[in-house]
Design a protein around this motif. Structure first.
Motif, PDB file in Angstrom:
ATOM      1  N   ALA A   1       0.860  -1.202   0.053  1.00  0.00           N
ATOM      2  CA  ALA A   1      -0.155  -0.033   0.592  1.00  0.00           C
ATOM      3  C   ALA A   1       1.207   0.942   0.253  1.00  0.00           C
ATOM      4  O   ALA A   1       0.410   2.422  -0.446  1.00  0.00           O
ATOM      5  CB  ALA A   1      -1.180  -0.126   0.860  1.00  0.00           C
ATOM      6  N   LYS A   2       2.518   1.475   0.233  1.00  0.00           N
ATOM      7  CA  LYS A   2       2.697   2.287   0.462  1.00  0.00           C
ATOM      8  C   LYS A   2       3.408   2.696  -1.371  1.00  0.00           C
ATOM      9  O   LYS A   2       3.904   3.700  -1.209  1.00  0.00           O
ATOM     10  CB  LYS A   2       4.315   2.240   1.467  1.00  0.00           C
ATOM     11  N   ASP A   3       3.276   1.149  -1.848  1.00  0.00           N
ATOM     12  CA  ASP A   3       3.608   1.715  -3.094  1.00  0.00           C
ATOM     13  C   ASP A   3       2.644   2.309  -3.796  1.00  0.00           C
ATOM     14  O   ASP A   3       3.176   2.893  -5.228  1.00  0.00           O
ATOM     15  CB  ASP A   3       4.699   0.384  -4.245  1.00  0.00           C
ATOM     16  N   ILE A   4       1.251   1.217  -3.988  1.00  0.00           N
ATOM     17  CA  ILE A   4       0.409   2.018  -4.638  1.00  0.00           C
ATOM     18  C   ILE A   4      -1.163   1.910  -4.038  1.00  0.00           C
ATOM     19  O   ILE A   4      -1.368   1.202  -3.380  1.00  0.00           O
ATOM     20  CB  ILE A   4       0.166  -0.026  -5.402  1.00  0.00           C
ATOM     21  N   PRO A   5      -1.601   3.212  -4.617  1.00  0.00           N
ATOM     22  CA  PRO A   5      -2.501   2.874  -3.987  1.00  0.00           C
ATOM     23  C   PRO A   5      -3.488   2.185  -3.417  1.00  0.00           C
ATOM     24  O   PRO A   5      -4.140   1.274  -4.748  1.00  0.00           O
ATOM     25  CB  PRO A   5      -3.255   4.503  -4.752  1.00  0.00           C
ATOM     26  N   THR A   6      -4.166   2.358  -2.458  1.00  0.00           N
ATOM     27  CA  THR A   6      -4.988   0.792  -1.873  1.00  0.00           C
ATOM     28  C   THR A   6      -5.656   1.792  -1.021  1.00  0.00           C
ATOM     29  O   THR A   6      -6.104   2.265  -0.349  1.00  0.00           O
ATOM     30  CB  THR A   6      -3.563  -0.029  -1.100  1.00  0.00           C
ATOM     31  N   VAL A   7      -7.813   0.978  -1.776  1.00  0.00           N
ATOM     32  CA  VAL A   7      -8.429   1.439  -1.052  1.00  0.00           C
ATOM     33  C   VAL A   7      -8.856  -0.058  -0.329  1.00  0.00           C
ATOM     34  O   VAL A   7      -9.385  -1.117  -0.633  1.00  0.00           O
ATOM     35  CB  VAL A   7      -9.285   2.130  -1.787  1.00  0.00           C
ATOM     36  N   LEU A   8      -9.460  -0.208   0.659  1.00  0.00           N
ATOM     37  CA  LEU A   8      -9.687  -0.577   1.610  1.00  0.00           C
ATOM     38  C   LEU A   8     -11.306  -0.682   1.794  1.00  0.00           C
ATOM     39  O   LEU A   8     -12.120   0.362   1.940  1.00  0.00           O
ATOM     40  CB  LEU A   8      -9.513  -1.314   3.166  1.00  0.00           C
ATOM     41  N   PHE A   9     -12.182  -2.214   1.526  1.00  0.00           N
ATOM     42  CA  PHE A   9     -13.228  -1.808   1.944  1.00  0.00           C
ATOM     43  C   PHE A   9     -13.652  -3.437   2.656  1.00  0.00           C
ATOM     44  O   PHE A   9     -12.990  -5.030   3.104  1.00  0.00           O
ATOM     45  CB  PHE A   9     -14.089  -1.949   0.341  1.00  0.00           C
ATOM     46  N   ASP A  10     -14.994  -2.896   3.615  1.00  0.00           N
ATOM     47  CA  ASP A  10     -15.035  -4.598   4.320  1.00  0.00           C
ATOM     48  C   ASP A  10     -14.035  -4.543   5.599  1.00  0.00           C
ATOM     49  O   ASP A  10     -14.734  -4.627   6.530  1.00  0.00           O
ATOM     50  CB  ASP A  10     -15.440  -6.113   3.547  1.00  0.00           C
ATOM     51  N   CYS A  11     -12.834  -4.841   5.285  1.00  0.00           N
ATOM     52  CA  CYS A  11     -12.605  -5.482   6.585  1.00  0.00           C
ATOM     53  C   CYS A  11     -11.472  -4.223   6.739  1.00  0.00           C
ATOM     54  O   CYS A  11     -10.826  -3.271   5.674  1.00  0.00           O
ATOM     55  CB  CYS A  11     -11.278  -7.061   6.452  1.00  0.00           C
ATOM     56  N   GLU A  12     -11.411  -3.756   7.955  1.00  0.00           N
ATOM     57  CA  GLU A  12     -10.077  -2.566   8.178  1.00  0.00           C
ATOM     58  C   GLU A  12      -9.298  -3.127   9.088  1.00  0.00           C
ATOM     59  O   GLU A  12      -8.772  -3.959   9.485  1.00  0.00           O
ATOM     60  CB  GLU A  12     -10.962  -2.315   9.412  1.00  0.00           C
ATOM     61  N   ILE A  13      -7.982  -2.627   8.113  1.00  0.00           N
ATOM     62  CA  ILE A  13      -6.787  -2.629   9.303  1.00  0.00           C
ATOM     63  C   ILE A  13      -5.744  -1.385   9.761  1.00  0.00           C
ATOM     64  O   ILE A  13      -5.724  -1.018   7.967  1.00  0.00           O
ATOM     65  CB  ILE A  13      -5.639  -3.456   8.509  1.00  0.00           C
ATOM     66  N   ALA A  14      -6.199  -1.165  10.784  1.00  0.00           N
ATOM     67  CA  ALA A  14      -5.788   0.012  11.396  1.00  0.00           C
ATOM     68  C   ALA A  14      -4.579   0.431  10.127  1.00  0.00           C
ATOM     69  O   ALA A  14      -3.565  -0.043  10.361  1.00  0.00           O
ATOM     70  CB  ALA A  14      -5.995   0.306  12.769  1.00  0.00           C
ATOM     71  N   GLY A  15      -4.935   1.883   9.972  1.00  0.00           N
ATOM     72  CA  GLY A  15      -3.338   2.328   9.673  1.00  0.00           C
ATOM     73  C   GLY A  15      -3.004   2.141   8.112  1.00  0.00           C
ATOM     74  O   GLY A  15      -1.712   2.567   7.499  1.00  0.00           O
ATOM     75  N   MET A  16      -3.072   1.305   6.923  1.00  0.00           N
ATOM     76  CA  MET A  16      -3.131   0.845   5.963  1.00  0.00           C
ATOM     77  C   MET A  16      -4.230   1.368   5.222  1.00  0.00           C
ATOM     78  O   MET A  16      -5.408   1.797   5.011  1.00  0.00           O
ATOM     79  CB  MET A  16      -3.602  -0.377   6.263  1.00  0.00           C
ATOM     80  N   GLY A  17      -3.275   1.855   3.975  1.00  0.00           N
ATOM     81  CA  GLY A  17      -4.368   1.639   2.870  1.00  0.00           C
ATOM     82  C   GLY A  17      -4.326   3.932   2.709  1.00  0.00           C
ATOM     83  O   GLY A  17      -4.507   4.296   4.215  1.00  0.00           O
ATOM     84  N   GLU A  18      -5.135   4.087   1.903  1.00  0.00           N
ATOM     85  CA  GLU A  18      -5.746   5.482   2.214  1.00  0.00           C
ATOM     86  C   GLU A  18      -6.870   5.444   2.536  1.00  0.00           C
ATOM     87  O   GLU A  18      -6.907   6.861   3.177  1.00  0.00           O
ATOM     88  CB  GLU A  18      -5.920   6.195   0.547  1.00  0.00           C
TER      89      GLU A  18
END
Length: 343
Positions: free
Chosen positions: A142-159
């Protein structure tokens, strides 16, 4: 008369009534949209002061027109329905959706992300496994490629993250069930593969305590994604053993509820309300087939289209701007109570 200043494409879409994907396609290639759509966009540009980020547009042209969509298990009706909504929206915006399933395996999830990294996608929409994910590898991706999460949350990851407001939806269901009959027990898997289950149990306990009721959690054994089979076997043991503490059961998701409905039928129990009914069963998610169970399942509906649209639009805004947001955003959507014959 001064034109109204518009800073982002999302704002232009809202003000003009032109879809976000259509604007994206136009600014990447004006000839890629219909003549009527192009005329509407040109009129909007005359009305509003908006200048696209030329640097971002040129940068986007050097990227592949691919958007990765990674889900834990494509055969799960929830992820199948969200993916079904995402694919045409990606195509409408001029991107190629690449859909990958992790089959519930952390190693496959990491391999999927590495495969996407190799083709340099414009961005990725990710529904992670959660606790079992290789978080270090995912954060590096996610640091290298724009990433948006849905459904499940991982704190601090993605945009950003888009998901369901489990506190609201479970709270609404518990209040309804308590108001119309016996307080519900909560039926869940001990080793649930999706972290939403933990949030829903906590929301159930909080709602019961708020109503002055004692929480009753039925934590059943089982691993993996065969929810219906696991619920059927556990439900058979609980009912035959007289172990249900109430005649009302709220299941952590619709697939568990369907397994419980099946065992109730096998044991000759009438599910629902009214004369002869001995059990009420409710679920969560409003899976596409929940309205066709027998009896039809009372549940909390998640807006598949709303989640899909918000997730994709967020990623497209990042891709079009060429800038990663300074702050990470979390958006949770409220559920809607769907009253059917099972409760």
């Amino acid at each position: 008369m001064a034109l109204q200043k518009v800073k982002t494409m999302a704002e232009l879409a809202t003000l003009s009534g032109i879809s976000r994907p259509s604007l994206s396609k136009y600014f990447n290639d004006p000839n890629s949209v219909r003549d009527s759509t192009r005329a509407r966009i040109l009129r909007a540009l005359e009305q509003y002061d908006y200048v696209p980020n030329i640097y971002a547009v040129n940068q986007n042209r050097s990227l592949t027109r691919n958007i990765g969509i990674v889900v834990p298990y494509l055969s799960d009706p929830f992820f199948a329905e969200v993916s079904r909504n995402l694919e045409p929206k990606c195509a409408q915006a001029g991107f190629n959706p690449i859909l990958l399933s992790s089959f519930g395996e952390p190693e496959r999830e990491s391999e999927n992300l590495q495969s996407l990294r190799a083709i340099k996608p414009a961005g990725v929409l990710l529904a992670p496994l959660g606790e079992r994910s290789d978080r270090e590898a995912m954060r590096a991706f996610a640091k290298d490629i724009p990433t948006v999460l849905f459904d499940c949350e991982i704190a601090g990851m993605g945009e950003a993250h888009f998901g369901s407001n489990n506190a609201q939806s479970i709270g609404t269901m518990v209040e309804y069930l308590c108001r119309t009959g016996e307080p519900p027990a909560f039926f869940e898997m001990k080793d649930a593969p999706n972290p939403n289950a933990v949030q829903r149990r906590k929301a159930y306990c909080a709602a019961m305590e708020r109503l002055g009721k004692e929480p009753m959690v039925l934590c059943i054994e089982g691993q993996g994604w065969e929810f219906e089979r696991i619920a059927f076997r556990a439900g058979e043991r609980l009912i035959n053993g007289g172990l249900l503490p109430t005649d009302t059961v709220l299941c952590s998701n619709d697939r568990l509820a369907i397994g419980l409905l099946a065992v109730a039928f096998e044991l000759g129990l009438k599910v629902g309300t009214g004369r002869g009914a001995s059990l009420r069963i409710a679920g969560h998610d409003d899976h596409p087939f929940s309205r066709f169970t027998c009896p039809a399942l009372t549940t909390m509906s998640q807006s598949y289209d709303e989640i899909a649209s918000a997730t994709l639009n967020c990623l497209l805004d990042i891709v079009d701007s060429g800038e990663r947001p300074e702050e990470r955003h979390v958006t949770l959507f409220d559920g809607t109570l769907k009253l059917r014959r099972s409760a």
